[in-house]
Design an enzyme around this catalytic site. Structure first.
Site, PDB file in Angstrom:
ATOM      1  N   LYS A 227      81.440   7.676  48.005  1.00  0.00           N
ATOM      2  CA  LYS A 227      81.955   7.530  46.624  1.00  0.00           C
ATOM      3  C   LYS A 227      83.338   8.154  46.425  1.00  0.00           C
ATOM      4  CE  LYS A 227      77.612   7.050  44.133  1.00  0.00           C
ATOM      5  NZ  LYS A 227      76.770   7.533  43.040  1.00  0.00           N
TER       6      LYS A 227
ATOM      7  N   ASP B 125      78.304   5.412  36.777  1.00  0.00           N
ATOM      8  CA  ASP B 125      77.178   6.364  36.777  1.00  0.00           C
ATOM      9  C   ASP B 125      77.092   7.143  35.463  1.00  0.00           C
ATOM     10  OD1 ASP B 125      76.023   5.895  39.272  1.00  0.00           O
ATOM     11  OD2 ASP B 125      77.310   7.344  40.305  1.00  0.00           O
TER      12      ASP B 125
END
Ligand code: NAP
Length: 284
Positions: free
Chosen positions: A68, A104
């Site tokens: 990420k 997220d």
């Protein structure tokens, strides 16, 4: 049938990911001729995977552990969600330019607010300062929550607090994972969020907080979704607290990614049912 487009999840490991079932169910429901596959990409192959995805015209990607943060340097641009969180979980291929997003934080916030209403002015204790916690911290603060962060490695929490102060001009409280400090912070909190990996398979009996540290007016949200009923949520149940599992966040972060790729409204119910079927916990 429209144009065929291919979407990919890259991470290591990706076995057992719920995303292919969830995304392919959504594409079918929207009658899109799209397909989503999960590909294991070890760290040393990340750059070639991104170059290859760009060259062969992969339409969009999701990015999971451990890429990420590392993936950011291979992209052509970052949306504010990704530059604030300092991590990317969604990539859109826009005519050969790869743009990074982070869904997220917004996914967790939407899920939480659907369940408990607005977080503005509410006291939240967030456990963790890793990738997911960072994204959630920015989203909660932007939505007006009053945040305290607890992390095992205090320096990492301090680094996050400094970044938040620089980017949002907001100060937040930092504490260690010392059980007495946690208990005190929980007594003062309305919402407790676990954004650490504690309690995740295979260590399903681990928890940072036990029932005796909680109160019945607490809302306990665990973003870990393997298993769905974590030890933390079981402890919260014993304390009479409200519990929220990690599946809602998973579905919403995926739905936001799908909306970025397609510009269409995501079929949330279809996605959630597919994810639950995959996890072996069929609704109804
Ligand atoms: P990460 O970047 O590796 O961060 C891990 C966090 O957990 C760090 O704060 C770390 O503390 C803490 N931690 C790990 N082991 C610990 C222990 N034994 N005691 C105390 N703290 C510990 O991972 P991530 O990407 O943020 O993911 C965290 C969890 O969220 C994973 O379980 C992941 O599956 C889940 N997740 C769920 C969703 C969803 O949609 N529901 C989305 C993303 C992630 P230190 O800083 O001290 O190492």
């Amino acid at each position: 049938m429209g144009e065929l487009k291919v979407f990919m999840l890259i991470g290591d490991p990706v076995e057992g990911s719920l995303s292919p079932a969830m995304m392919n169910a959504a594409f079918r429901a929207l009658k899109l001729n799209y397909i989503y596959v999960a590909v294991r990409v070890p760290q040393k192959l990340l750059e070639s995977a991104i170059t290859g995805a760009r060259k062969i015209g992969i339409a969009g990607l999701n990015v999971t552990i451990p890429h990420k943060i590392a993936v950011m340097k291979f992209l052509d641009g970052l949306d504010e969600s990704a530059s604030l969180a300092g991590a990317v979980n969604t990539i859109k291929n826009s005519r050969g330019k790869l743009l990074g997003f982070n869904t997220d934080g917004e996914g967790a916030l939407r899920n939480l607010e659907e369940r408990i209403g607005r977080v503005r002015g509410r006291k939240v204790l967030l456990l963790g300062a890793g990738g997911a916690a960072r994204a959630i911290a920015f989203s909660l603060l932007c939505a007006g929550a009053e945040l305290t962060i607890a992390n095992r490695t205090l320096a990492r929490a301090e680094e996050l607090a400094a970044l938040i102060e620089k980017k949002l001009g907001k100060k937040l409280k930092i504490i260690s994972m010392d059980p007495n400090k946690l208990k005190k912070a929980i007594a003062d909190a309305e919402v407790l969020i676990n954004a650490t990996s504690v309690g995740m398979r295979p260590k399903v009996n681990e928890t940072l907080v036990t029932a005796d540290m909680m109160h019945r007016n607490l809302i306990v949200y665990d973003i870990v979704y393997k298993p769905l009923r974590t030890r933390l949520l079981r402890e919260a149940g014993k304390a009479g607290a409200m519990t929220i599992d990690g599946l809602g966040m998973l579905v919403r972060q995926g739905a936001l990614a799908l909306e970025i790729w397609t510009g269409r409204r995501a079929p949330i119910k279809v996605m959630e049912a597919a994810a639950r079927r995959e996890i072996g916990d069929v609704i109804g």
